[in-house]
Design a protein around this motif. Sequence first.
Motif, PDB file in Angstrom:
ATOM      1  N   GLU A 108      -3.297   6.101   5.186  1.00 16.01           N
ATOM      2  CA  GLU A 108      -3.861   7.071   3.981  1.00 16.01           C
ATOM      3  C   GLU A 108      -2.549   7.755   3.151  1.00 16.01           C
ATOM      4  OE1 GLU A 108      -6.003   9.925   6.049  1.00 16.01           O
ATOM      5  OE2 GLU A 108      -7.717   8.478   6.484  1.00 16.01           O
ATOM      6  N   LYS A 110      -0.526   5.817   1.008  1.00 12.91           N
ATOM      7  CA  LYS A 110      -0.450   5.081  -0.295  1.00 12.91           C
ATOM      8  C   LYS A 110      -1.537   5.577  -1.331  1.00 12.91           C
ATOM      9  CE  LYS A 110      -3.358   1.557   1.527  1.00 12.91           C
ATOM     10  NZ  LYS A 110      -3.703  -0.019   2.055  1.00 12.91           N
ATOM     11  N   GLY A 111      -0.998   5.671  -2.589  1.00 15.99           N
ATOM     12  CA  GLY A 111      -1.612   6.067  -3.670  1.00 15.99           C
ATOM     13  C   GLY A 111      -2.240   4.715  -4.532  1.00 15.99           C
ATOM     14  N   GLU A 112      -2.902   4.888  -5.626  1.00 17.08           N
ATOM     15  CA  GLU A 112      -3.348   3.814  -6.563  1.00 17.08           C
ATOM     16  C   GLU A 112      -2.134   3.214  -7.141  1.00 17.08           C
ATOM     17  OE1 GLU A 112      -6.728   3.183  -9.916  1.00 17.08           O
ATOM     18  OE2 GLU A 112      -6.696   5.130  -9.239  1.00 17.08           O
ATOM     19  N   VAL A 113      -2.350   2.020  -7.084  1.00 10.42           N
ATOM     20  CA  VAL A 113      -1.189   1.204  -7.814  1.00 10.42           C
ATOM     21  C   VAL A 113      -1.462   0.174  -8.801  1.00 10.42           C
ATOM     22  CG1 VAL A 113       1.030  -0.259  -7.617  1.00 10.42           C
ATOM     23  CG2 VAL A 113       0.080   1.134  -5.786  1.00 10.42           C
ATOM     24  N   LEU A 114      -1.074   0.151 -10.100  1.00  8.72           N
ATOM     25  CA  LEU A 114      -1.390  -0.546 -11.174  1.00  8.72           C
ATOM     26  C   LEU A 114      -0.379  -1.813 -11.017  1.00  8.72           C
ATOM     27  CD1 LEU A 114      -3.223  -1.675 -13.650  1.00  8.72           C
ATOM     28  CD2 LEU A 114      -1.454  -0.069 -14.999  1.00  8.72           C
ATOM     29  N   ALA A 229       3.912   5.117  -5.895  1.00 10.17           N
ATOM     30  CA  ALA A 229       2.528   5.435  -5.271  1.00 10.17           C
ATOM     31  C   ALA A 229       2.683   5.842  -3.695  1.00 10.17           C
ATOM     32  CB  ALA A 229       1.418   4.169  -5.324  1.00 10.17           C
ATOM     33  N   PRO A 234      -0.318   8.357  -8.001  1.00 10.32           N
ATOM     34  CA  PRO A 234      -0.490   6.956  -8.593  1.00 10.32           C
ATOM     35  C   PRO A 234       1.034   6.356  -8.969  1.00 10.32           C
ATOM     36  CG  PRO A 234      -1.004   8.721 -10.011  1.00 10.32           C
ATOM     37  CD  PRO A 234      -0.582   9.339  -8.574  1.00 10.32           C
ATOM     38  N   THR A 236       2.788   2.645 -11.303  1.00  9.33           N
ATOM     39  CA  THR A 236       2.631   1.307 -11.977  1.00  9.33           C
ATOM     40  C   THR A 236       3.918   0.308 -11.389  1.00  9.33           C
ATOM     41  OG1 THR A 236       1.410   2.320 -13.646  1.00  9.33           O
ATOM     42  CG2 THR A 236       2.409   0.353 -14.012  1.00  9.33           C
TER      43      THR A 236
END
Length: 339
Positions: A108, A110-114, A229, A234, A236
Motif C-alpha cells: 500500500e 506505492k503511489g500513482e505513477v504516470l 511515487a 504521485p 512520473t
Amino acid sequence: TLIGGANKVRQIEKLKEKPEVIVGTPGRILEIAETKKLKLHQVKTVILDEADQLLQQDQLSTVRNVIGKLPGERQMAFFSATSNELMEDLPKWFNVDPEWIDATEEDESKGEVLHAYIETPTRKRVEILRRLTHMEGFSGLVFVNNVANLTLAFEKLQYEGISVTVLHSEKYKTERQHALQQFRDGKVKLLLTTDVASRGLDIRGLPYVIQYDLPLNKESYIHRSGRTARMGQPGTVLTLVNGRELREFKKIISPLELPLTPLYLYGGELVLERPESEETEGTSPDSKAKTKAKPKTKEKSKTEPLKKPAAESVEPLKKKKKGRKKIDKNKGARKKNKL
C-alpha cells in the motif's frame, strides 16, 4: 556497515563493539571475514537484499563464499522487487527449499505513477532537460547508461547555468553522499546518475524519474521507476526516445503491461491529453501524438510563414525604386504636356 570504498580499519574497529546486526556488501564482508576479524560461525540469519542482482554470475561466487562461512543451520531470506530465472536455482546453490511470498498486491506504499515518454532527437535531449528545469516545482533523477555520456550531459547543462550534480560509481563515497544530499535538500534540480542509484535509493517526494537512455531490460525499468511515487506520493517516469528507440522501448516494457503516454513540452509545461470522449477512446498513442503536436505547428505559423510574404512584397518595390533615375521621373507626364 561494511561496504567497499570506505575505511576498512575503521570498520574493523567498529566490530569490537560486538554489533548484533551487520549490513554490508558481499565483497567487503568476505574480505574482513578472511582476516578473521569478522567471525560468522554464530550467525543465525542471513538476508540477501536485491537478490536478483546478487545472484548474477559476477557476484554469485562471492555470495556463496560468504554463505559457506556460516553455520550449516541458519535461516536465509531473499528479497527483491523483481524475479528472474536465476532465482529458480536457489536450492542448487544454497541447499534450501524456499517458500515464495509475493507481497506486490499487499503493498500500500506505492503511489500513482504516470509512465510517459517524450519523442525527441538524441542531440536535443540536453535541451529537453534544460527546459524541464524551468517548470515549477521540478526535480528530476536522470538515468544515463554510462559515465562518459553522463559527464558530457553534465558539462553541457553546467555551461547553460543549470543547477545539476552527478552520482556514479567512479565518485568517492563522500562525493556521492554530498551530491545526494544537495539533491534531497532541493539545492539542485537535476541529479544525473547511472544504474548505481536505481536500487535502494530513497528520495522523499521525488516527482520525476527521467530516462536519458533506455533501460537495458524490464527489470532495470522497474527499479528505476521505483525511485518515484513512494509512500503514496504521485510520480512520473519520463523516457526520452527517438523514433527508432520508441519501438525498442515498447518491446522492453511490453511484458509489464504498463499504460504508456506521450507527453509534449510546450509553453513551459508538460502537456498531457487524455481521451475524454468515445470518439477518441480507441485512439492509439501514435495517432494521439499527431493531435497533440498541433501546438508546435501553430507556434511555427506565428513566426516563419509570416516573414516570407512580407519580404516578397517589399523587395520588388525597392528594386524598382532604386533602378529609376531622377531625370526619368514623370517622363510620361512631360510628354503629354509637350503635346
